[in-house]
Scaffold this motif. Structure first.
Motif, PDB file in Angstrom:
ATOM      1  N   HIS A   1      -8.235   0.561  -7.330  1.00 34.88           N
ATOM      2  CA  HIS A   1      -9.298   0.790  -6.887  1.00 34.88           C
ATOM      3  C   HIS A   1      -9.584   0.228  -5.552  1.00 34.88           C
ATOM      4  O   HIS A   1     -10.260   1.100  -4.722  1.00 34.88           O
ATOM      5  CB  HIS A   1     -10.224  -0.155  -7.990  1.00 34.88           C
ATOM      6  N   LYS A   2      -8.995  -0.601  -5.184  1.00 36.66           N
ATOM      7  CA  LYS A   2      -9.230  -1.116  -3.716  1.00 36.66           C
ATOM      8  C   LYS A   2      -8.574   0.055  -2.830  1.00 36.66           C
ATOM      9  O   LYS A   2      -8.995   0.004  -1.638  1.00 36.66           O
ATOM     10  CB  LYS A   2      -8.268  -2.514  -3.440  1.00 36.66           C
ATOM     11  N   LEU A   3      -7.522   0.670  -3.075  1.00 37.16           N
ATOM     12  CA  LEU A   3      -6.764   1.553  -2.292  1.00 37.16           C
ATOM     13  C   LEU A   3      -7.445   3.129  -2.389  1.00 37.16           C
ATOM     14  O   LEU A   3      -7.175   3.913  -1.902  1.00 37.16           O
ATOM     15  CB  LEU A   3      -5.295   1.960  -2.782  1.00 37.16           C
ATOM     16  N   GLY A   4      -8.542   3.100  -3.523  1.00 29.82           N
ATOM     17  CA  GLY A   4      -9.305   4.421  -3.479  1.00 29.82           C
ATOM     18  C   GLY A   4      -8.641   5.296  -4.579  1.00 29.82           C
ATOM     19  O   GLY A   4      -9.245   6.785  -4.389  1.00 29.82           O
TER      20      GLY A   4
ATOM     21  N   LYS B   1       0.776  -1.247   0.038  1.00 26.29           N
ATOM     22  CA  LYS B   1      -0.066  -0.007   0.183  1.00 26.29           C
ATOM     23  C   LYS B   1       0.876   1.060  -0.168  1.00 26.29           C
ATOM     24  O   LYS B   1       0.603   2.026  -0.965  1.00 26.29           O
ATOM     25  CB  LYS B   1      -0.684   0.073   1.171  1.00 26.29           C
ATOM     26  N   ALA B   2       1.791   1.476   0.861  1.00 23.52           N
ATOM     27  CA  ALA B   2       2.556   2.650   0.913  1.00 23.52           C
ATOM     28  C   ALA B   2       3.322   2.813  -0.064  1.00 23.52           C
ATOM     29  O   ALA B   2       3.588   4.141  -0.645  1.00 23.52           O
ATOM     30  CB  ALA B   2       3.494   2.430   2.274  1.00 23.52           C
ATOM     31  N   ASP B   3       4.051   1.874  -0.814  1.00 24.99           N
ATOM     32  CA  ASP B   3       4.714   2.117  -2.004  1.00 24.99           C
ATOM     33  C   ASP B   3       3.984   2.536  -3.241  1.00 24.99           C
ATOM     34  O   ASP B   3       4.134   3.366  -3.872  1.00 24.99           O
ATOM     35  CB  ASP B   3       5.513   0.740  -2.442  1.00 24.99           C
ATOM     36  N   VAL B   4       2.750   1.785  -3.265  1.00 29.88           N
ATOM     37  CA  VAL B   4       2.045   2.319  -4.447  1.00 29.88           C
ATOM     38  C   VAL B   4       1.322   3.624  -4.451  1.00 29.88           C
ATOM     39  O   VAL B   4       1.498   4.240  -5.235  1.00 29.88           O
ATOM     40  CB  VAL B   4       0.758   1.115  -4.507  1.00 29.88           C
ATOM     41  N   LEU B   5       0.811   4.026  -3.266  1.00 27.12           N
ATOM     42  CA  LEU B   5       0.485   5.190  -3.074  1.00 27.12           C
ATOM     43  C   LEU B   5       1.478   6.396  -2.958  1.00 27.12           C
ATOM     44  O   LEU B   5       0.987   7.668  -3.620  1.00 27.12           O
ATOM     45  CB  LEU B   5      -0.449   5.382  -1.720  1.00 27.12           C
TER      46      LEU B   5
ATOM     47  N   TRP C   1     -16.219   4.411 -11.097  1.00 33.76           N
ATOM     48  CA  TRP C   1     -16.574   4.896 -12.525  1.00 33.76           C
ATOM     49  C   TRP C   1     -15.203   4.560 -13.220  1.00 33.76           C
ATOM     50  O   TRP C   1     -15.265   3.897 -14.222  1.00 33.76           O
ATOM     51  CB  TRP C   1     -17.113   6.268 -12.598  1.00 33.76           C
ATOM     52  N   GLN C   2     -14.199   5.250 -12.575  1.00 35.98           N
ATOM     53  CA  GLN C   2     -12.744   4.999 -13.461  1.00 35.98           C
ATOM     54  C   GLN C   2     -12.539   3.437 -13.504  1.00 35.98           C
ATOM     55  O   GLN C   2     -11.856   3.041 -14.535  1.00 35.98           O
ATOM     56  CB  GLN C   2     -11.947   5.693 -12.784  1.00 35.98           C
ATOM     57  N   TYR C   3     -12.675   2.649 -12.542  1.00 35.03           N
ATOM     58  CA  TYR C   3     -12.191   1.272 -12.674  1.00 35.03           C
ATOM     59  C   TYR C   3     -13.030   0.506 -13.700  1.00 35.03           C
ATOM     60  O   TYR C   3     -12.535  -0.183 -14.234  1.00 35.03           O
ATOM     61  CB  TYR C   3     -12.213   0.659 -11.180  1.00 35.03           C
ATOM     62  N   ARG C   4     -14.372   0.843 -13.672  1.00 35.62           N
ATOM     63  CA  ARG C   4     -15.336   0.268 -14.800  1.00 35.62           C
ATOM     64  C   ARG C   4     -14.782   0.598 -16.058  1.00 35.62           C
ATOM     65  O   ARG C   4     -14.603  -0.286 -16.958  1.00 35.62           O
ATOM     66  CB  ARG C   4     -16.684   0.583 -14.448  1.00 35.62           C
TER      67      ARG C   4
END
Length: 356
Positions: free
Chosen positions: A264-267, A229-233, A272-275
């Motif tokens: 998407h899971k991390l917000g 999580k920390a690395d992705v964000l 809408w963007q994910y779809r």
């Protein structure tokens, strides 16, 4: 004596039903059943025919019992789309892997298993963080899942199943964890499969959730393990286009779809963007042909083992002959790293793998 258990295993490895095998060798299904149950002893002519049709050496059928990899002991990632014959063929390949694993374990000191039992952990993401902390991985991307698992004592084998229906599976045997990966998949998918199977090994060793619930837990673990999580964000605080995801995915060695799911899971991505991104991924064919694909990971352990064997002039064909296996079956199990090569000069100092 002729071993009926090995006959059944070889038949399943060739994806043959009892009826199909009976037709192949020109016998009745009842006769085949009696052969596999040990009620009939085949004559030499029948054994020659069985060996020829199944493409297994005759000596294979005279060996001792091989540990069966039971369906209930293996954690299959894909169940709904997999046929019984595909499942049985994959399990049979796992049993053959046990033969090779035991052969190598008798001759080499291999890494001891260093997995943690996290069956009590109900949060897969927390379990992924725990494993990363225990293995001192921090928040950095993992360069090679296969190398990592092997260093922690997991015996990793490949499955040359030529089908998309068998993703991967894992199991425990005599306290040793095993992971089998389908090389028919992309490199990115294989990495995710490896992390997914690691989840089953640490989360579901003693049972727990079954079926879809277990798969969802393993998916969540794999996503968190490969993409902390920390690395992705810190790297992707905002996404405007799908191409941004394509450009970023290589850092974590995952597919476009996997990174989009994680964002998407991390917000980071709205619903809408994910779809929208999912639609675009399908339209661009990224589900079947990953853009900017990674080279396939290779086994470090198996390469070292077979290089060391070759210094003693033990070739791939000789190992297969000693195990009474078809050479291609052995090749399929070890990621194609069993080619005969010139023996290397021995390095000074203690090797990482030492013949016992």
């Amino acid at each position: 004596m002729f071993n009926p258990q090995r006959l059944s295993l070889a038949r399943k490895r060739r994806r043959l039903s009892s009826k199909g095998f009976a037709e192949l060798i020109g016998m009745s299904p009842v006769t085949v059943t009696r052969l596999e149950s040990g009620n009939n002893e085949p004559d030499p002519t029948t054994i020659d025919l069985i060996s020829k049709k199944l493409k297994f050496p005759k000596e294979f059928f005279y060996g001792g019992d091989i540990d069966d990899l039971e369906r209930g002991a293996a954690s299959f990632r894909s169940l709904s789309s997999m046929t019984a014959r595909e499942r049985d063929a994959a399990l049979a390949s796992g049993s053959l892997a046990y033969l090779l694993s035991d052969y190598v374990a008798e001759r080499f000191n291999l890494p001891e298993p260093k997995l943690i039992d996290l069956s009590h952990e109900r949060d897969p993401a927390a379990a992924a963080r725990t494993i990363r902390q225990a293995w001192a991985l921090g928040e950095q991307p993992i360069s090679s899942m296969i190398k990592l698992l092997e260093s922690k004592g997991v015996r990793v084998f490949s499955l040359a199943e030529n089908t998309k229906n068998v993703d991967a599976f894992s199991c425990w045997r005599n306290g040793v964890p095993y992971v089998f990966l389908n090389t028919f998949k992309s490199a990115e998918r294989s990495r995710l499969d490896a992390a997914h199977e690691l989840a089953h090994l640490v989360l579901h060793k003693h049972g727990g959730p079954q079926g879809r619930d277990a798969e969802l837990e393993a998916n969540s673990f794999a996503s968190s393990f490969l993409m902390p999580k920390a690395d992705v964000l810190s790297r992707i605080p905002f996404v405007g286009r799908l191409d941004d995801v394509v450009a970023a995915k290589r850092r974590w060695g995952v597919s476009t779809a996997a990174l989009a799911y994680r964002l998407h899971k991390l917000g980071v991505l709205s619903d809408w963007q994910y779809r929208t991104f999912c639609i675009q991924i399908n339209q661009r064919g990224y589900r079947t042909a990953e853009p900017n694909g990674l080279p396939r990971e290779e086994s470090v352990l198996w390469k070292k083992v077979f290089t060391e064997l070759w210094t003693d002039r033990i070739s791939k064909s000789q190992v297969a002959a000693q195990l009474h296996l078809p050479a291609d079956e052995l090749e399929n199990l070890v990621f194609g790293l069993t080619s005969d090569v010139a023996p290397p000069e021995r390095a000074k100092g203690r090797p990482s793998l030492k013949a016992v």
